[in-house]
Design an enzyme around this catalytic site. Structure first.
Site, PDB file in Angstrom:
ATOM      1  N   GLN A   1     -37.108  42.753  67.766  1.00 24.60           N
ATOM      2  CA  GLN A   1     -36.473  44.138  67.558  1.00 24.60           C
ATOM      3  C   GLN A   1     -36.949  45.509  67.482  1.00 24.60           C
ATOM      4  OE1 GLN A   1     -33.046  45.770  64.156  1.00 24.60           O
ATOM      5  NE2 GLN A   1     -33.907  43.873  63.777  1.00 24.60           N
ATOM      6  N   SER A   2     -37.889  45.639  66.852  1.00 30.70           N
ATOM      7  CA  SER A   2     -38.485  47.199  66.832  1.00 30.70           C
ATOM      8  C   SER A   2     -38.885  47.825  68.035  1.00 30.70           C
ATOM      9  CB  SER A   2     -39.855  46.958  65.899  1.00 30.70           C
ATOM     10  OG  SER A   2     -40.793  46.610  66.237  1.00 30.70           O
TER      11      SER A   2
ATOM     12  N   ASP B   1     -37.316  47.692  61.441  1.00 23.60           N
ATOM     13  CA  ASP B   1     -37.295  47.282  62.810  1.00 23.60           C
ATOM     14  C   ASP B   1     -36.837  48.691  63.783  1.00 23.60           C
ATOM     15  OD1 ASP B   1     -38.663  45.043  62.867  1.00 23.60           O
ATOM     16  OD2 ASP B   1     -36.961  43.893  62.840  1.00 23.60           O
TER      17      ASP B   1
ATOM     18  N   LYS C   1     -49.131  39.820  60.818  1.00 22.62           N
ATOM     19  CA  LYS C   1     -47.835  39.887  61.654  1.00 22.62           C
ATOM     20  C   LYS C   1     -46.691  40.451  60.462  1.00 22.62           C
ATOM     21  CE  LYS C   1     -48.823  36.333  65.097  1.00 22.62           C
ATOM     22  NZ  LYS C   1     -48.147  34.945  65.504  1.00 22.62           N
TER      23      LYS C   1
ATOM     24  N   GLY D   1     -30.007  62.163  45.336  1.00 27.49           N
ATOM     25  CA  GLY D   1     -30.213  63.517  45.239  1.00 27.49           C
ATOM     26  C   GLY D   1     -29.750  64.057  44.029  1.00 27.49           C
ATOM     27  N   GLY D   2     -29.615  65.326  43.952  1.00 27.10           N
ATOM     28  CA  GLY D   2     -29.150  65.887  42.923  1.00 27.10           C
ATOM     29  C   GLY D   2     -27.805  66.060  42.511  1.00 27.10           C
ATOM     30  N   GLN D   3     -26.674  65.352  43.290  1.00 28.07           N
ATOM     31  CA  GLN D   3     -25.409  65.143  42.924  1.00 28.07           C
ATOM     32  C   GLN D   3     -25.157  63.721  42.462  1.00 28.07           C
ATOM     33  OE1 GLN D   3     -23.665  68.055  43.287  1.00 28.07           O
ATOM     34  NE2 GLN D   3     -24.975  69.322  44.481  1.00 28.07           N
TER      35      GLN D   3
ATOM     36  N   PHE E   1     -46.657  43.739  70.094  1.00 26.05           N
ATOM     37  CA  PHE E   1     -47.207  42.427  69.763  1.00 26.05           C
ATOM     38  C   PHE E   1     -48.024  42.141  68.558  1.00 26.05           C
ATOM     39  CE2 PHE E   1     -47.551  42.333  74.563  1.00 26.05           C
ATOM     40  CZ  PHE E   1     -46.586  41.456  74.753  1.00 26.05           C
ATOM     41  N   ALA E   2     -48.388  41.221  68.045  1.00 24.25           N
ATOM     42  CA  ALA E   2     -49.194  41.144  67.058  1.00 24.25           C
ATOM     43  C   ALA E   2     -50.685  41.700  67.147  1.00 24.25           C
ATOM     44  CB  ALA E   2     -49.395  39.647  66.607  1.00 24.25           C
TER      45      ALA E   2
ATOM     46  N   TYR F   1     -42.493  40.938  59.916  1.00 23.86           N
ATOM     47  CA  TYR F   1     -40.965  41.282  60.364  1.00 23.86           C
ATOM     48  C   TYR F   1     -40.426  42.206  59.231  1.00 23.86           C
ATOM     49  CZ  TYR F   1     -41.329  37.059  63.523  1.00 23.86           C
ATOM     50  OH  TYR F   1     -41.625  36.499  64.708  1.00 23.86           O
ATOM     51  N   GLU F   2     -39.223  42.405  59.990  1.00 22.81           N
ATOM     52  CA  GLU F   2     -38.333  43.542  59.172  1.00 22.81           C
ATOM     53  C   GLU F   2     -38.391  43.507  57.635  1.00 22.81           C
ATOM     54  OE1 GLU F   2     -35.659  45.783  60.100  1.00 22.81           O
ATOM     55  OE2 GLU F   2     -35.774  46.249  57.776  1.00 22.81           O
TER      56      GLU F   2
ATOM     57  N   ARG G   1     -42.375  37.064  79.338  1.00 17.35           N
ATOM     58  CA  ARG G   1     -43.157  35.577  79.679  1.00 17.35           C
ATOM     59  C   ARG G   1     -42.499  34.830  80.345  1.00 17.35           C
ATOM     60  NH1 ARG G   1     -45.951  33.996  74.060  1.00 17.35           N
ATOM     61  NH2 ARG G   1     -44.062  35.344  73.375  1.00 17.35           N
TER      62      ARG G   1
HETATM   63  N1  COA Z   1     -47.539  36.466  79.439  1.00 15.89           N
HETATM   64  C1  COA Z   1     -48.397  35.940  78.728  1.00 15.89           C
HETATM   65  N2  COA Z   1     -48.404  35.861  77.385  1.00 15.89           N
HETATM   66  C2  COA Z   1     -47.595  36.886  76.734  1.00 15.89           C
HETATM   67  C3  COA Z   1     -46.774  37.619  77.351  1.00 15.89           C
HETATM   68  C4  COA Z   1     -46.766  37.101  78.910  1.00 15.89           C
HETATM   69  N3  COA Z   1     -45.774  38.140  79.492  1.00 15.89           N
HETATM   70  N4  COA Z   1     -46.004  38.230  76.729  1.00 15.89           N
HETATM   71  C5  COA Z   1     -46.712  38.015  75.348  1.00 15.89           C
HETATM   72  N5  COA Z   1     -47.643  37.066  75.417  1.00 15.89           N
HETATM   73  C6  COA Z   1     -48.605  36.300  74.594  1.00 15.89           C
HETATM   74  C7  COA Z   1     -49.404  37.333  73.697  1.00 15.89           C
HETATM   75  O1  COA Z   1     -50.398  37.978  74.529  1.00 15.89           O
HETATM   76  C8  COA Z   1     -49.837  36.473  72.465  1.00 15.89           C
HETATM   77  O2  COA Z   1     -50.851  35.820  72.621  1.00 15.89           O
HETATM   78  P1  COA Z   1     -52.211  35.819  71.842  1.00 15.89           P
HETATM   79  O3  COA Z   1     -51.457  35.205  70.378  1.00 15.89           O
HETATM   80  O4  COA Z   1     -53.086  34.497  72.656  1.00 15.89           O
HETATM   81  O5  COA Z   1     -52.912  36.960  71.803  1.00 15.89           O
HETATM   82  C9  COA Z   1     -48.816  35.655  72.427  1.00 15.89           C
HETATM   83  O6  COA Z   1     -47.828  35.669  73.493  1.00 15.89           O
HETATM   84  C10 COA Z   1     -47.683  35.829  71.222  1.00 15.89           C
HETATM   85  O7  COA Z   1     -47.431  37.271  70.851  1.00 15.89           O
HETATM   86  P2  COA Z   1     -47.418  37.747  69.332  1.00 15.89           P
HETATM   87  O8  COA Z   1     -46.780  39.133  69.354  1.00 15.89           O
HETATM   88  O9  COA Z   1     -48.347  37.301  68.554  1.00 15.89           O
HETATM   89  O10 COA Z   1     -45.770  36.871  68.856  1.00 15.89           O
HETATM   90  P3  COA Z   1     -45.361  36.154  67.685  1.00 15.89           P
HETATM   91  O11 COA Z   1     -44.121  35.646  68.052  1.00 15.89           O
HETATM   92  O12 COA Z   1     -46.202  35.172  67.321  1.00 15.89           O
HETATM   93  O13 COA Z   1     -45.455  37.134  66.556  1.00 15.89           O
HETATM   94  C11 COA Z   1     -44.382  39.284  65.621  1.00 15.89           C
HETATM   95  C12 COA Z   1     -44.219  38.173  66.574  1.00 15.89           C
HETATM   96  C13 COA Z   1     -43.263  40.101  65.879  1.00 15.89           C
HETATM   97  C14 COA Z   1     -44.626  38.717  64.278  1.00 15.89           C
HETATM   98  C15 COA Z   1     -45.585  40.135  66.056  1.00 15.89           C
HETATM   99  O14 COA Z   1     -45.360  40.397  67.434  1.00 15.89           O
HETATM  100  C16 COA Z   1     -45.935  41.195  65.289  1.00 15.89           C
HETATM  101  O15 COA Z   1     -46.244  41.367  64.245  1.00 15.89           O
HETATM  102  N6  COA Z   1     -45.756  42.421  66.119  1.00 15.89           N
HETATM  103  C17 COA Z   1     -45.720  43.752  65.234  1.00 15.89           C
HETATM  104  C18 COA Z   1     -44.988  44.044  64.387  1.00 15.89           C
HETATM  105  C19 COA Z   1     -43.421  44.069  64.967  1.00 15.89           C
HETATM  106  O16 COA Z   1     -42.932  44.756  65.818  1.00 15.89           O
HETATM  107  N7  COA Z   1     -42.647  43.377  63.995  1.00 15.89           N
HETATM  108  C20 COA Z   1     -41.397  43.391  64.329  1.00 15.89           C
HETATM  109  C21 COA Z   1     -40.741  42.557  65.071  1.00 15.89           C
HETATM  110  S1  COA Z   1     -38.937  42.712  65.279  1.00 15.89           S
END
Ligand code: COA
Length: 415
Positions: free
Chosen positions: A17-18, A168, A136, A247-249, A97-98, A138-139, A38
């Site tokens: 989402q973010s 997000d 890592k 706020g103040g109200q 990405f993470a 999430y919201e 992907r």
């Molecule tokens: N081709 C090949 N590999 C790809 C790819 C593509 N097109 N797109 C993504 N990948 C790979 C990444 O390189 C990563 O590989 P690695 O773990 O070997 O480095 C893998 O896919 C997974 O990516 P990741 O971001 O770790 O996904 P996740 O599902 O495990 O985690 C989150 C999801 C949201 C927790 C994480 O991305 C995160 O913390 N993001 C930053 C904060 C954020 O935006 N959070 C809010 C989400 S709404």
């Protein structure tokens, strides 16, 4: 008509989402947003919270309008080569990405700079540098770590998260502002730069008034506009303030006619100082206009609970919309508690394009939230989200790849 970001090309490496909310805004402002997903699976949200089997979820479709989608295995050497071409051709790379994932893929900031020194690399991460930077997020984690949860809810209950996706979508908004500022600076500097919006920081920015209150609390020991005042004790940290105004109200959520069966038969009522005499007249307490215990805002702070209890006796005799009509005649700030059903049916939001109906080839018609930012010279037309890889061949051809090579990439499952 031209658009504000016409000619800006975004390599959209975002998911969930973010990041997608950020690039969706940029697309609405006219940028060409190429979402790289992907091969085979795409953004995980395509398949999450599905309401129709085998069809892109509303979660995905509502966050990815006006974009093009290509599939690419960016861990495959041939896929990396395509990504390099994209980096050379685009102005901004947006990713969430993470931590470390882009580096592990072989695309560090230094490498991206080698390929394209004008490239702006914009990232959402859960945390900025520090002890949690590798986590890592999430919201709701961001809402908790950014101060929102500890200050939301009632004093006698646990911390609460809010339905507004401040972690997000809130961070996506912050990132979008960073990106357009970096694009502006690039006109003078000729260089790209890194833009980072950590979710914790974005939530804290939205909770700024609570850090204000923390310091007031430390200095004074209490805060008169909080529901804890004057009866309960304050602790060391800003407490949860229920529905009190920040706020103040002074303000509160009050029951309206029908509250026994309708969970949203409520109104937010603000006793703004300027309209206090009008408030007293409307509820039939004219005596409070001159009564020393109620006449001034400072005096009223000692009696907020009985004041709102008395106003609620009045609001309970009206529906939230009747109360709105009456209170608006006196400029008394108030707002109905609108359900999502009511919002979806609200004609004025339809007219302004903030709620839009979009047609999708596999899902059919659905409602979405359009661009909440209105620009007179850059109107937004919301178009449907792309199917997975819908534009792979089109984009690759634009990048100069021939039909045979594209066929080879497909055969080798790079795309
Ligand atoms: N081709 C090949 N590999 C790809 C790819 C593509 N097109 N797109 C993504 N990948 C790979 C990444 O390189 C990563 O590989 P690695 O773990 O070997 O480095 C893998 O896919 C997974 O990516 P990741 O971001 O770790 O996904 P996740 O599902 O495990 O985690 C989150 C999801 C949201 C927790 C994480 O991305 C995160 O913390 N993001 C930053 C904060 C954020 O935006 N959070 C809010 C989400 S709404």
């Amino acid at each position: 008509m031209s658009k504000a970001l016409d000619g800006v090309r975004i390599l959209d490496f975002t998911h969930v989402q973010s990041g997608p909310t950020c690039t969706q805004l940029l697309a609405w402002f006219g940028a060409d947003v190429i979402k790289v997903e992907r091969a085979g699976e795409g953004d995980a949200t395509r398949g999450q919270l599905r309401d129709i089997p085998g069809v892109d979820s509303l979660y995905f479709t509502m966050l990815n309008h006006n974009k093009r989608s290509i599939t690419l295995d960016t861990k495959n050497p041939k896929g990396k080569e395509v990504l390099e071409t994209l980096i050379k051709e685009c102005d901004v790379l947006v990713e969430n990405f993470a931590p470390g994932a882009l580096d592990r893929m072989g695309f560090s900031w230094e490498r991206i700079q080698e390929l394209n020194p004008r490239m702006i690399v914009a990232s959402v991460k859960g945390f900025g540098p520090g002890k949690y930077e590798d986590c890592k997020v999430y919201e709701n984690v961001a809402q908790c770590a950014g101060g929102a949860a500890s200050t939301t809810g009632f004093d006698d209950g646990p911390p609460m998260v809010t339905g507004a996706q401040i972690g997000d979508s809130g961070t996506g908004l912050h990132l979008a502002l960073g990106i357009v500022s970096a694009l502006y600076q690039r006109h003078a500097s000729g260089r790209g730069q890194k833009v980072l919006a950590p979710m914790q920081d974005a939530v804290l920015n939205l909770c700024r008034v609570k850090l204000r209150d923390q310091q007031r609390l430390e200095r004074v020991g209490s805060m008169q506009e909080y529901p804890q005042y004057p009866d309960s004790k304050f602790g060391e940290a800003v407490p949860r303030a229920g529905n009190a105004s920040g706020g103040g109200q002074p303000g509160s959520i009050l029951k309206c006619k029908g509250w026994e069966t309708d969970p949203n038969a409520y109104i937010y009522f603000i006793t703004q100082g300027a309209v206090w005499p009008a408030v007293c007249k409307v509820i039939g307490e004219e005596g409070w206009i001159t009564d020393d215990a109620y006449a001034t805002p400072a005096a009223r702070l000692l009696h907020l609970k009985p004041i709102f209890a008395r106003i609620e006796q009045w609001t309970m005799t009206k529906t939230k919309f009747e109360a709105m009509d009456i209170l608006n005649q006196y400029d008394i700030p108030c707002g109905p508690i609108l359900s999502m059903k009511e919002i979806a049916e609200e004609p004025s939001l339809r007219e302004t394009g903030t709620i839009v109906e979009v047609d999708h080839p596999t899902r059919g018609k659905y409602l979405t939230v359009g661009n909440p930012i209105k620009m007179s010279d850059s109107p937004t037309e919301v178009t449907r989200s792309p199917l997975l890889g819908e534009h792979t061949e089109e984009v690759l051809a634009q990048l100069g790849y021939g039909k045979d090579y594209i066929a080879l990439l497909r055969e080798e499952k790079v795309i």
